[in-house]
Design a protein around this motif. Structure first.
Motif, short mmCIF file in Angstrom:
data_model
loop_
_atom_site.label_atom_id
_atom_site.label_comp_id
_atom_site.label_asym_id
_atom_site.label_seq_id
_atom_site.Cartn_x
_atom_site.Cartn_y
_atom_site.Cartn_z
N ASP A 65 21.70 12.51 -6.00
CA ASP A 65 21.74 12.60 -4.75
C ASP A 65 23.14 13.12 -3.88
OD1 ASP A 65 19.05 11.96 -4.79
OD2 ASP A 65 19.27 10.10 -4.21
N LEU A 66 24.13 12.20 -4.30
CA LEU A 66 25.27 12.53 -3.46
C LEU A 66 25.91 13.85 -3.85
CD1 LEU A 66 27.02 9.25 -4.00
CD2 LEU A 66 26.03 9.89 -1.93
N GLN A 67 25.52 14.43 -5.14
CA GLN A 67 26.06 15.79 -5.16
C GLN A 67 25.05 16.87 -4.40
OE1 GLN A 67 25.56 15.66 -9.49
NE2 GLN A 67 27.66 15.39 -10.06
N ASP A 68 23.69 16.32 -4.17
CA ASP A 68 22.87 17.50 -3.47
C ASP A 68 23.45 17.42 -1.98
OD1 ASP A 68 21.77 17.99 -5.75
OD2 ASP A 68 19.98 16.80 -5.40
N ALA A 70 26.35 16.81 -0.75
CA ALA A 70 27.56 17.53 -0.68
C ALA A 70 27.35 18.99 -0.56
CB ALA A 70 28.54 16.91 -1.79
N MET A 71 26.48 19.37 -1.55
CA MET A 71 26.43 20.87 -1.55
C MET A 71 25.54 21.12 -0.24
SD MET A 71 24.19 23.19 -4.42
CE MET A 71 23.40 21.80 -4.97
N GLU A 72 24.48 20.49 0.34
CA GLU A 72 23.89 20.93 1.35
C GLU A 72 24.86 20.92 2.68
OE1 GLU A 72 20.88 21.65 2.32
OE2 GLU A 72 20.48 22.07 -0.03
N ILE A 73 25.62 20.11 2.69
CA ILE A 73 26.98 20.12 3.89
C ILE A 73 27.79 21.25 3.76
CG2 ILE A 73 28.71 18.91 4.72
CD1 ILE A 73 27.38 16.11 4.26
N GLU A 74 28.08 21.56 2.40
CA GLU A 74 28.93 22.81 2.27
C GLU A 74 28.18 24.20 2.75
OE1 GLU A 74 32.21 23.43 1.59
OE2 GLU A 74 32.36 20.99 2.07
N LEU A 75 26.63 24.22 2.48
CA LEU A 75 25.92 25.28 2.87
C LEU A 75 25.82 25.27 4.41
CD1 LEU A 75 23.12 24.91 0.02
CD2 LEU A 75 25.00 27.15 0.34
N LEU A 76 25.68 24.19 4.75
CA LEU A 76 25.43 24.00 6.30
C LEU A 76 26.89 24.67 7.02
CD1 LEU A 76 23.85 23.23 8.80
CD2 LEU A 76 25.07 21.02 8.51
N LYS A 77 27.92 24.18 6.54
CA LYS A 77 29.24 24.66 6.98
C LYS A 77 29.48 26.24 6.82
CE LYS A 77 32.01 20.80 5.96
NZ LYS A 77 33.21 20.18 4.99
N LYS A 78 28.80 26.87 5.99
CA LYS A 78 28.95 28.20 5.81
C LYS A 78 27.99 28.95 6.98
CE LYS A 78 30.10 28.37 0.82
NZ LYS A 78 29.84 28.46 -0.32
N ARG A 79 26.81 28.36 6.98
CA ARG A 79 25.69 28.88 7.82
C ARG A 79 26.19 28.56 9.37
NH1 ARG A 79 21.74 25.48 4.77
NH2 ARG A 79 20.85 26.94 3.05
N GLU A 98 29.24 16.72 12.24
CA GLU A 98 29.66 15.45 12.40
C GLU A 98 28.29 14.47 12.36
OE1 GLU A 98 31.35 12.32 15.81
OE2 GLU A 98 32.48 14.15 15.28
N THR A 99 27.40 15.07 12.99
CA THR A 99 26.14 14.33 12.92
C THR A 99 25.46 14.23 11.74
OG1 THR A 99 25.91 14.90 15.47
CG2 THR A 99 23.83 14.37 14.15
N VAL A 100 25.43 15.48 11.08
CA VAL A 100 24.65 15.55 9.58
C VAL A 100 25.33 14.66 8.67
CG1 VAL A 100 24.38 17.19 7.66
CG2 VAL A 100 23.75 17.64 9.96
N GLU A 101 26.99 14.72 8.71
CA GLU A 101 27.62 13.80 7.65
C GLU A 101 27.37 12.39 8.02
OE1 GLU A 101 31.56 15.49 8.29
OE2 GLU A 101 31.09 16.91 6.60
N SER A 102 27.41 12.04 9.33
CA SER A 102 27.19 10.61 9.81
C SER A 102 25.57 10.17 9.30
CB SER A 102 27.02 10.62 11.12
OG SER A 102 27.02 9.05 11.62
N PHE A 103 24.74 11.13 9.55
CA PHE A 103 23.15 10.85 9.21
C PHE A 103 23.15 10.42 7.66
CE2 PHE A 103 19.36 12.12 7.19
CZ PHE A 103 18.35 11.40 7.77
N TYR A 104 23.71 11.25 6.64
CA TYR A 104 23.77 10.98 5.46
C TYR A 104 24.59 9.78 4.88
CZ TYR A 104 21.23 15.78 4.30
OH TYR A 104 20.58 16.53 3.92
#
Length: 112
Positions: A65-68, A70-79, A98-104
């Motif tokens: 879950d944590l790896q997934d 982290a990968m989603e946040i990296e993809l979001l940064k690229k988008r 900040e909002t997405v990372e705080s939520f996770y």
């Protein structure tokens, strides 16, 4: 793979028992690995077996879950990279990340 000892009565059908079960006289009652079924569970309980060894899947699923995440946040940064082209866009990008990372962080903490 992390193995843990758990109460037999707490296990559901299909849980894989990961260690041979030997009775006090040294007789093999169950050869591992074996998925638990109602008859096997009842037989073991009747023979006085109260705990068995199973794989602890919680740890691995939390790591996955944590790896997934982290990968989603990296993809979001690229988008959101294009938002960096203007000061207002850069600010918006920062708020979104900040909002997405705080939520996770709040909803997918390893101890939950």
């Amino acid at each position: 793979m992390r193995l843990v000892m758990v109460r037999l009565e707490s296990l559901g059908d299909g849980t894989v028992i990961c260690s041979d079960i030997i009775d006090p006289l040294g007789r093999l009652l169950l050869k591992a690995p074996k998925p638990l079924d109602p008859l096997t569970k009842k037989t073991l309980l009747n023979r006085g077996i109260t705990e068995v060894v199973v794989e602890d899947t919680r740890v691995q699923s939390q790591v996955e879950d944590l790896q997934d995440i982290a990968m989603e946040i990296e993809l979001l940064k690229k988008r959101l990279f294009r938002l960096s082209e203007s000061p207002a866009g850069e600010e918006l990008r920062g708020v979104i990340l900040e909002t997405v990372e705080s939520f996770y962080a709040k909803n997918h903490h390893p101890s939950s």
